[in-house]
Design a protein around this motif. Structure first.
Motif, mmCIF file in Angstrom:
data_model
loop_
_atom_site.group_PDB
_atom_site.id
_atom_site.type_symbol
_atom_site.label_atom_id
_atom_site.label_comp_id
_atom_site.label_asym_id
_atom_site.label_seq_id
_atom_site.Cartn_x
_atom_site.Cartn_y
_atom_site.Cartn_z
ATOM 1 N N LEU A 22 2.662 8.938 -7.751
ATOM 2 C CA LEU A 22 2.050 7.799 -8.437
ATOM 3 C C LEU A 22 2.634 7.543 -9.829
ATOM 4 O O LEU A 22 2.777 6.380 -10.222
ATOM 5 N N PRO A 23 2.956 8.585 -10.628
ATOM 6 C CA PRO A 23 3.601 8.304 -11.922
ATOM 7 C C PRO A 23 4.888 7.500 -11.782
ATOM 8 O O PRO A 23 5.144 6.581 -12.575
ATOM 9 N N ASN A 81 -1.856 -1.060 -4.267
ATOM 10 C CA ASN A 81 -1.578 0.145 -3.482
ATOM 11 C C ASN A 81 -1.842 1.413 -4.303
ATOM 12 O O ASN A 81 -2.434 2.384 -3.798
ATOM 13 N N ILE A 82 -1.426 1.404 -5.575
ATOM 14 C CA ILE A 82 -1.665 2.552 -6.460
ATOM 15 C C ILE A 82 -3.159 2.785 -6.641
ATOM 16 O O ILE A 82 -3.639 3.926 -6.588
ATOM 17 N N HIS A 83 -3.906 1.693 -6.847
ATOM 18 C CA HIS A 83 -5.359 1.805 -7.034
ATOM 19 C C HIS A 83 -6.028 2.396 -5.794
ATOM 20 O O HIS A 83 -6.893 3.282 -5.907
ATOM 21 N N LYS A 87 -7.927 6.045 -5.619
ATOM 22 C CA LYS A 87 -9.326 6.107 -5.180
ATOM 23 C C LYS A 87 -9.480 7.077 -4.020
ATOM 24 O O LYS A 87 -10.436 7.864 -3.964
ATOM 25 N N ARG A 88 -8.520 7.024 -3.091
ATOM 26 C CA ARG A 88 -8.576 7.909 -1.927
ATOM 27 C C ARG A 88 -8.371 9.373 -2.333
ATOM 28 O O ARG A 88 -9.069 10.263 -1.842
ATOM 29 N N LEU A 89 -7.437 9.629 -3.238
ATOM 30 C CA LEU A 89 -7.181 10.995 -3.691
ATOM 31 C C LEU A 89 -8.384 11.569 -4.434
ATOM 32 O O LEU A 89 -8.708 12.753 -4.281
ATOM 33 N N GLU A 90 -9.059 10.749 -5.239
ATOM 34 C CA GLU A 90 -10.272 11.204 -5.929
ATOM 35 C C GLU A 90 -11.362 11.577 -4.923
ATOM 36 O O GLU A 90 -12.076 12.562 -5.105
ATOM 37 N N GLU A 91 -11.460 10.785 -3.857
ATOM 38 C CA GLU A 91 -12.456 11.058 -2.826
ATOM 39 C C GLU A 91 -12.159 12.379 -2.119
ATOM 40 O O GLU A 91 -13.063 13.185 -1.872
ATOM 41 N N VAL A 92 -10.881 12.605 -1.812
ATOM 42 C CA VAL A 92 -10.484 13.834 -1.111
ATOM 43 C C VAL A 92 -10.654 15.049 -2.018
ATOM 44 O O VAL A 92 -11.139 16.103 -1.582
#
Length: 254
Positions: A22-23, A81-83, A87-92
């Motif tokens: 992501l960076p 796409n980044i957002h 969001k998905r990574l925070e959920e996981v």
């Protein structure tokens, strides 16, 4: 961790998997934004010095205007796409492994769609009397091929349909396998040879976005095969890692 590194991905120690870089994507998004701003400024300058009699200036203005919209569209798509990935990574990452898990197979409607398509084709064939009259030896071979394809795909989709009826109840090291709400098998993690996560191939290079789970006993016999939710995939992955069960992970969510 048995995943191979891919370009554009970085290893996340907390998730024990490779995730999109992501960076790097954010830096590229900034570049696209700067390019869109520069192109927009160029358009304003051209409008100020616009000359309707010059074909070159008209063409260059049209080209620059297209580039503005192109860079801006790419920037917006990348930011969205980044957002979504963040969001998905925070959920996981916030996922907590509970003492008891209930995993249900996803309902797959591909089998019924496949049957409906073939019924429609048969109806069309029967309702047109000219088609059987024009039937020749060449079409006979096409028919044999169509029947073979039908049998192969029928078996594949019917297998997926049957797998829809599985569910798991997990308490500690014990896994209870249910089929149509009837208990089929009980196994502990000590008696599992390995588990596999993969995505079903849909054809033309496409894969199902949902993971499919396979559990193998000590004799490497498949006890259950079921398509599950991506969030259940992460829960099960944590669960099997906790009890040191070997994982053949062929599924890539990101």
């Amino acid at each position: 961790m048995n995943e191979t590194k891919k370009w554009g991905y970085i290893y996340d120690e907390k998730l024990n998997m490779y995730v999109p870089n992501l960076p790097r994507q954010k830096k590229f998004a900034k570049v696209l934004l700067i390019l869109s701003i520069i192109s927009f400024v160029a358009v304003l300058i051209q409008i100020y010095f616009f000359d309707k009699s010059s074909y070159e200036k008209i063409s260059f203005l049209a080209y620059t205007s297209v580039m503005v919209f192109l860079f801006l569209a790419l920037y917006l798509v990348l930011k969205i796409n980044i957002h979504l990935i963040e969001k998905r990574l925070e959920e996981v990452k916030g996922l907590k492994l509970s003492k008891e898990l209930e995993i249900k197979a996803l309902k797959n409607k591909r089998f019924f769609v496949y049957i409906m398509i073939w019924i429609l084709l048969i109806v069309i064939f029967v309702s047109h009397p000219n088609i059987p009259k024009q039937f020749s030896t060449r079409y006979f071979f096409y028919l044999i091929f169509a029947i073979g394809a039908f049998i192969y795909n029928f078996y594949k989709y019917f297998k997926e349909f049957k797998n829809n009826k599985y569910s798991l109840i997990i308490i500690g090291k014990t896994i209870k396998i249910y089929y149509e709400n009837d208990e089929k098998e009980v196994i502990t993690t000590d008696n599992i040879s390995y588990v596999r996560f993969y995505a079903i191939v849909l054809g033309r290079g496409r894969r199902d976005r949902n993971p499919t789970l396979q559990i193998f006993d000590s004799e490497e016999k498949i006890l259950v095969e079921m398509t599950i939710k991506p969030i259940d995939y992460h829960s099960l992955k944590k669960y099997f890692e906790k009890y040191n069960v070997r994982i053949d992970n062929q599924y890539k969510e990101f």
